[in-house]
Design a protein around this motif. Sequence first.
Motif, short mmCIF file in Angstrom:
data_model
loop_
_atom_site.label_atom_id
_atom_site.label_comp_id
_atom_site.label_asym_id
_atom_site.label_seq_id
_atom_site.Cartn_x
_atom_site.Cartn_y
_atom_site.Cartn_z
N SER A 1 41.04 31.97 37.39
CA SER A 1 40.43 33.17 37.98
C SER A 1 40.54 34.37 37.05
O SER A 1 39.83 35.36 37.22
CB SER A 1 41.09 33.50 39.32
N LYS A 2 41.41 34.27 36.04
CA LYS A 2 41.66 35.39 35.12
C LYS A 2 40.83 35.31 33.84
O LYS A 2 40.90 36.21 33.00
CB LYS A 2 43.15 35.43 34.73
N GLN B 1 49.43 26.42 39.53
CA GLN B 1 49.00 27.73 39.06
C GLN B 1 47.63 27.71 38.39
O GLN B 1 47.08 28.76 38.07
CB GLN B 1 50.04 28.28 38.07
N PRO C 1 39.70 30.60 43.49
CA PRO C 1 39.61 32.07 43.56
C PRO C 1 38.37 32.59 42.83
O PRO C 1 37.97 32.05 41.81
CB PRO C 1 40.89 32.53 42.85
N LYS D 1 36.05 35.00 40.53
CA LYS D 1 36.29 35.76 39.30
C LYS D 1 35.70 37.16 39.46
O LYS D 1 34.54 37.31 39.84
CB LYS D 1 35.61 35.07 38.12
N GLU E 1 44.75 29.95 39.81
CA GLU E 1 44.98 31.38 39.55
C GLU E 1 44.70 31.71 38.08
O GLU E 1 44.11 32.74 37.76
CB GLU E 1 46.43 31.74 39.90
N TYR F 1 53.65 26.86 32.75
CA TYR F 1 53.02 26.95 34.06
C TYR F 1 53.01 25.57 34.72
O TYR F 1 53.25 24.55 34.08
CB TYR F 1 51.58 27.47 33.93
N ASN G 1 40.98 25.98 46.49
CA ASN G 1 41.73 26.33 45.29
C ASN G 1 40.86 27.10 44.29
O ASN G 1 41.10 27.05 43.10
CB ASN G 1 42.25 25.07 44.58
#
Length: 365
Positions: A257-258, A251, A180, A182, A254, A247, A178
């Motif tokens: 990761s932002k 999520q 992701p 960066k 994700e 959310y 889980n």
Amino acid sequence: MKTHIFRSLPLKADSRTTRNQQIFSNGKSQTYTWEKSGGKTDSTISFPYSKSGGKLQKGIKFFLFSIWVPIQVLKHAKKSDKVVFMDLETAALGLLAAKIKRTESIFDIVDPFAQTKIKSKTIQKLLDKIEIYIARHFDKVIIPHQSRIKYYSDRGISTNRIPKMHIIENVPLLQDGNHPKKPNREIITIGYFGTLDNESRGIEWLIEFCKRMNGKYNLLIAGGGAMQNKIQELSHSNTNIEFLGPYSALQIPELYSKIDFTWAYYTPKIELHKYAAPNKFYEHIFFKTPIITSSCIPQNKEIESLGSGIKVNAEDFSASEMEKLDRLISEIQSKKNEIHNRLEIHWKENYEIYYETIKRSEVCA
């Protein structure tokens, strides 16, 4: 054996409810919640009335919900089952029904009822005493952090007579899959994911900070609450503010990761924040994302030892306080690789097999 879990909030509003399903369930579990719209959903049995209405309506519904809980216990629970109550309003009468059905009763005091539902200091003290008195009659009692014992002792209430009190921290159920990666961003992004409350999470200060920095930072906000419409409007008029709306827990990877920093401010004006057990503290370790928080939370010593966070005073809107955050962010960014490595090691040493250990412990026996 089946596990029955009762929570007075919607299922998506508290990821601890989902974690309890996995911790205490032996494969079979049923969750009973109070969804905003009321009624049964695919994943939970909900109290049939919505949370909306005036003060009197809400009071009547609250009373009916407190009665609905023991009815569900009597209707669905069996002798060999476990019943987990996650609020005083589910535990007060639910315990009696669990005793009648001779199930194992577990009280997870996620937050002290008095601090989340009551404003009167006098009534708060009374309800704190009632909460602990009721807790003494459960088979097991759970709290999310050691600081919660201090919360009651600071009010002159002893927890010593509770037969079995266990700590299960708000460690998220996350795995390396889980996680992701960066990307390298030209503009640093600060993220806030949570309840959009007024004047308690420092959101107003964070928005002002991003505005004053003239495009130096991007702000990513997700969640729902009182400020939702205001933030939606701000996102339309400010290119560096993005709002994603509500959310789900799925999520979260994700979302992290932002962002480059996670905002986890707790105002010292709210007494419970001195005893907070924030999910974001654990998330910042797992996702190797520096945290911006306040000096009042009990996790500060751990954050300081990791060098993975910044403390701000979001009650102070002065230019000097905002310039201080800007400077500290630059310092953290210059050390991000070593911070990344420290957080990775800390997670592996302390939290990677946290729930495997919990499931083998006395609390799940």
